[in-house]
Design a protein around this motif. Structure first.
Motif, PDB file in Angstrom:
ATOM      1  N   ILE B 114     -21.192 -47.498  58.581  1.00 13.09           N
ATOM      2  CA  ILE B 114     -21.455 -48.709  59.372  1.00 13.09           C
ATOM      3  C   ILE B 114     -20.828 -48.590  60.760  1.00 13.09           C
ATOM      4  N   GLY B 115     -19.660 -47.935  60.815  1.00 18.22           N
ATOM      5  CA  GLY B 115     -18.974 -47.769  62.089  1.00 18.22           C
ATOM      6  C   GLY B 115     -19.761 -46.968  63.114  1.00 18.22           C
ATOM      7  N   ALA B 116     -20.747 -46.209  62.632  1.00 18.26           N
ATOM      8  CA  ALA B 116     -21.496 -45.331  63.535  1.00 18.26           C
ATOM      9  C   ALA B 116     -22.698 -46.028  64.191  1.00 18.26           C
ATOM     10  N   TYR B 117     -22.940 -47.291  63.870  1.00 16.84           N
ATOM     11  CA  TYR B 117     -24.146 -47.972  64.371  1.00 16.84           C
ATOM     12  C   TYR B 117     -23.793 -49.270  65.108  1.00 16.84           C
ATOM     13  N   ASP B 118     -24.740 -49.699  65.956  1.00 19.30           N
ATOM     14  CA  ASP B 118     -24.562 -50.951  66.686  1.00 19.30           C
ATOM     15  C   ASP B 118     -24.721 -52.166  65.774  1.00 19.30           C
ATOM     16  N   LEU B 119     -25.590 -52.015  64.769  1.00 23.51           N
ATOM     17  CA  LEU B 119     -26.019 -53.183  64.002  1.00 23.51           C
ATOM     18  C   LEU B 119     -26.509 -52.706  62.633  1.00 23.51           C
ATOM     19  N   VAL B 120     -26.366 -53.570  61.632  1.00 25.85           N
ATOM     20  CA  VAL B 120     -26.778 -53.224  60.270  1.00 25.85           C
ATOM     21  C   VAL B 120     -27.885 -54.178  59.813  1.00 25.85           C
ATOM     22  N   VAL B 121     -28.891 -53.628  59.118  1.00 23.26           N
ATOM     23  CA  VAL B 121     -29.906 -54.472  58.500  1.00 23.26           C
ATOM     24  C   VAL B 121     -29.746 -54.351  56.988  1.00 23.26           C
ATOM     25  N   ASP B 122     -29.520 -55.482  56.359  1.00 24.62           N
ATOM     26  CA  ASP B 122     -29.307 -55.518  54.914  1.00 24.62           C
ATOM     27  C   ASP B 122     -30.650 -55.674  54.225  1.00 24.62           C
ATOM     28  N   CYS B 123     -31.068 -54.607  53.550  1.00 25.12           N
ATOM     29  CA  CYS B 123     -32.329 -54.626  52.799  1.00 25.12           C
ATOM     30  C   CYS B 123     -32.063 -54.227  51.351  1.00 25.12           C
ATOM     31  N   THR B 124     -30.852 -54.526  50.876  1.00 26.33           N
ATOM     32  CA  THR B 124     -30.442 -54.056  49.554  1.00 26.33           C
ATOM     33  C   THR B 124     -31.008 -54.936  48.448  1.00 26.33           C
ATOM     34  N   ASP B 125     -30.904 -54.441  47.225  1.00 28.61           N
ATOM     35  CA  ASP B 125     -31.438 -55.184  46.080  1.00 28.61           C
ATOM     36  C   ASP B 125     -30.326 -55.691  45.162  1.00 28.61           C
ATOM     37  N   ASN B 126     -29.101 -55.824  45.721  1.00 28.98           N
ATOM     38  CA  ASN B 126     -28.019 -56.295  44.849  1.00 28.98           C
ATOM     39  C   ASN B 126     -26.909 -56.961  45.676  1.00 28.98           C
ATOM     40  N   HIS B 127     -26.183 -57.859  44.991  1.00 30.22           N
ATOM     41  CA  HIS B 127     -25.137 -58.620  45.680  1.00 30.22           C
ATOM     42  C   HIS B 127     -23.932 -57.765  46.034  1.00 30.22           C
ATOM     43  N   ALA B 128     -23.578 -56.811  45.162  1.00 26.55           N
ATOM     44  CA  ALA B 128     -22.362 -56.018  45.399  1.00 26.55           C
ATOM     45  C   ALA B 128     -22.450 -55.302  46.741  1.00 26.55           C
ATOM     46  N   THR B 129     -23.608 -54.728  47.043  1.00 25.35           N
ATOM     47  CA  THR B 129     -23.752 -54.027  48.327  1.00 25.35           C
ATOM     48  C   THR B 129     -23.755 -55.013  49.484  1.00 25.35           C
ATOM     49  N   ARG B 130     -24.311 -56.215  49.281  1.00 17.21           N
ATOM     50  CA  ARG B 130     -24.270 -57.233  50.353  1.00 17.21           C
ATOM     51  C   ARG B 130     -22.831 -57.626  50.673  1.00 17.21           C
ATOM     52  N   PHE B 131     -22.024 -57.809  49.638  1.00 16.87           N
ATOM     53  CA  PHE B 131     -20.616 -58.148  49.893  1.00 16.87           C
ATOM     54  C   PHE B 131     -19.899 -56.982  50.572  1.00 16.87           C
TER      55      PHE B 131
END
Lengths: 68, 232
Positions: B114-131
Motif C-alpha cells: 500500500i505504501g508504494a501507491y497514491d491510492l487504494v481501491v478496495d475490491c475485496t470479497d471479505n471483511h478481514a482484508t477491508r479492515f
C-alpha cells in the motif's frame, strides 16, 4: 410516533421514548455487524443507547455486505 | 505519447483538462481484488491513462467467475487472475505499467504494498482484508475507495481523507472478520455498476474534484433502482 425503517412505516406508542438500540430490538434487527443512519446521517454504535428517535425519523439499517 | 488525442474525450471536461490528464498519467493506484469489482475498475483506470496500476489477488480464475468478472474468458480458467488481468490490460494500453501482487494482501505485506501507491481501491470479497486496508491506509495516510456488493446491493465510499474510518462505520471487527469470503448471489451487472462508480471516484480524487464520496456512503439497490447517499 411514526418512523420509517428502511423506507417502511413503523409505528410505536407516542408515550414511549425510543432509542436507536431499542428500535433495533423492537424490529428484531441484528445489532452486530450493522451500521445505522437516522435521517441519512450515521449514528455511531457507541451512541445507539443515547440517541432518541423523533416522529417522522427515517432510520436506515445498513448491513455490512462484503462481496467484491 | 500523444495524450491529447488518446484521452481527448475526457480532457474536454473542464474539470479534468490537460492538467488533470497529466495527474492521471503520473498516478499510481493499487487494486486489491480482481473479481467482479476489480475487473471494471482495472479496465476503466487503464483506459483513463493511470500510469501505474498494482494488481493484487491470489486467486485463479474459475468458470463461475465469468458471469460478472469481465476481465476473463473461458481460456483463463485455472490461471492466476493477476497474470490474465495484466495480459488483457496490457492489450488495452501500453501507457500503463502493471505491477503484480499474486500473494494477495496480507498483514505481512500490506504496509509495503500500500505504501508504494497514491491510492487504494478496495475490491475485496471479505471483511478481514477491508479492515487490513482500513488499518494500513490510516497508518500511512493513504486514501482508499471502498466498494462492496451483495445480491442487488452495492456500497461505495472514500475513506482515509476526513478521518472517518471503515471501522467507525462497522466497529464489530472480530465478528465481521470471521465471516467467510463472499460466495453468495449477485446480479452480474451489479459489480459493473459499482466498479464503474469506484473508477470514477478514483479519477475524481486524482484530478482534485471537490465533489466526491469523502464523508458519504453511497448505497445502491439495483432491484428497486434507488441510489441513496448517507452522511458519515
Amino acid at each position: 410516533m411514526k418512523l420509517f425503517v428502511n423506507r417502511e412505516e413503523f409505528n410505536t406508542p407516542d408515550s414511549v421514548k425510543l432509542t436507536v438500540a431499542e428500535l433495533l430490538n423492537q424490529i428484531q434487527s441484528r445489532k452486530d455487524g450493522v451500521a445505522v443512519a437516522v435521517n441519512d446521517k450515521v449514528v455511531r454504535k457507541v451512541d445507539w443507547d443515547s440517541t432518541f428517535l423523533a416522529d417522522g425519523d427515517h432510520i436506515t439499517v445498513i448491513t455490512a455486505v462484503c462481496g467484491g | 505519447m500523444n495524450i491529447s488525442e488518446r484521452y481527448s474525450r475526457q480532457i474536454m471536461l473542464p474539470e479534468i483538462g490537460i492538467d488533470g490528464q497529466r495527474k492521471l498519467c503520473s498516478a499510481s493506484v493499487l487494486i486489491v481484488g480482481l473479481g467482479g469489482l476489480g475487473s471494471p475498475v482495472a479496465l476503466y483506470l487503464t483506459a483513463a491513462g493511470v500510469a501505474t496500476i498494482g494488481l493484487c489477488d491470489k486467486d485463479t480464475v474459475s468458470i463461475s467467475n465469468l458471469q460478472r468478472q469481465i476481465l476473463y474468458s473461458e481460456l483463463s480458467e485455472g490461471l492466476p487472475k493477476t497474470d490474465v488481468a495484466a495480459r488483457r490490460l496490457s492489450g488495452l494500453s501500453s501507457h500503463t505499467k502493471f505491477e503484480l501482487w499474486s500473494d494477495g494482501l496480507t498483514p505481512e505485506n500490506a504496509a509495503d504494498i500500500i505504501g508504494a501507491y497514491d491510492l487504494v481501491v478496495d475490491c475485496t470479497d471479505n471483511h478481514a482484508t477491508r479492515f487490513l486496508i482500513d488499518d494500513t491506509s490510516a497508518a500511512l495516510g493513504k486514501p482508499w475507495v471502498y466498494g462492496a456488493i451483495n445480491e442487488f446491493e452495492g456500497r461505495v465510499s472514500t475513506f482515509g481523507i476526513d478521518g472517518f474510518r471503515y471501522s467507525d462505520l462497522y466497529p464489530d471487527r472480530a465478528l465481521l472478520s470471521a465471516m467467510p469470503h463472499a460466495a453468495g448471489a449477485v446480479l452480474g451487472p451489479l459489480p459493473g455498476l459499482v466498479g464503474a462508480i469506484q473508477a470514477a471516484e478514483v479519477m475524481k480524487l486524482l484530478c482534485g474534484f471537490s465533489t466526491n464520496l469523502v464523508g458519504r456512503l453511497l448505497m445502491i439497490d439495483l432491484k428497486s433502482l434507488t441510489f441513496n447517499a448517507i452522511n458519515l
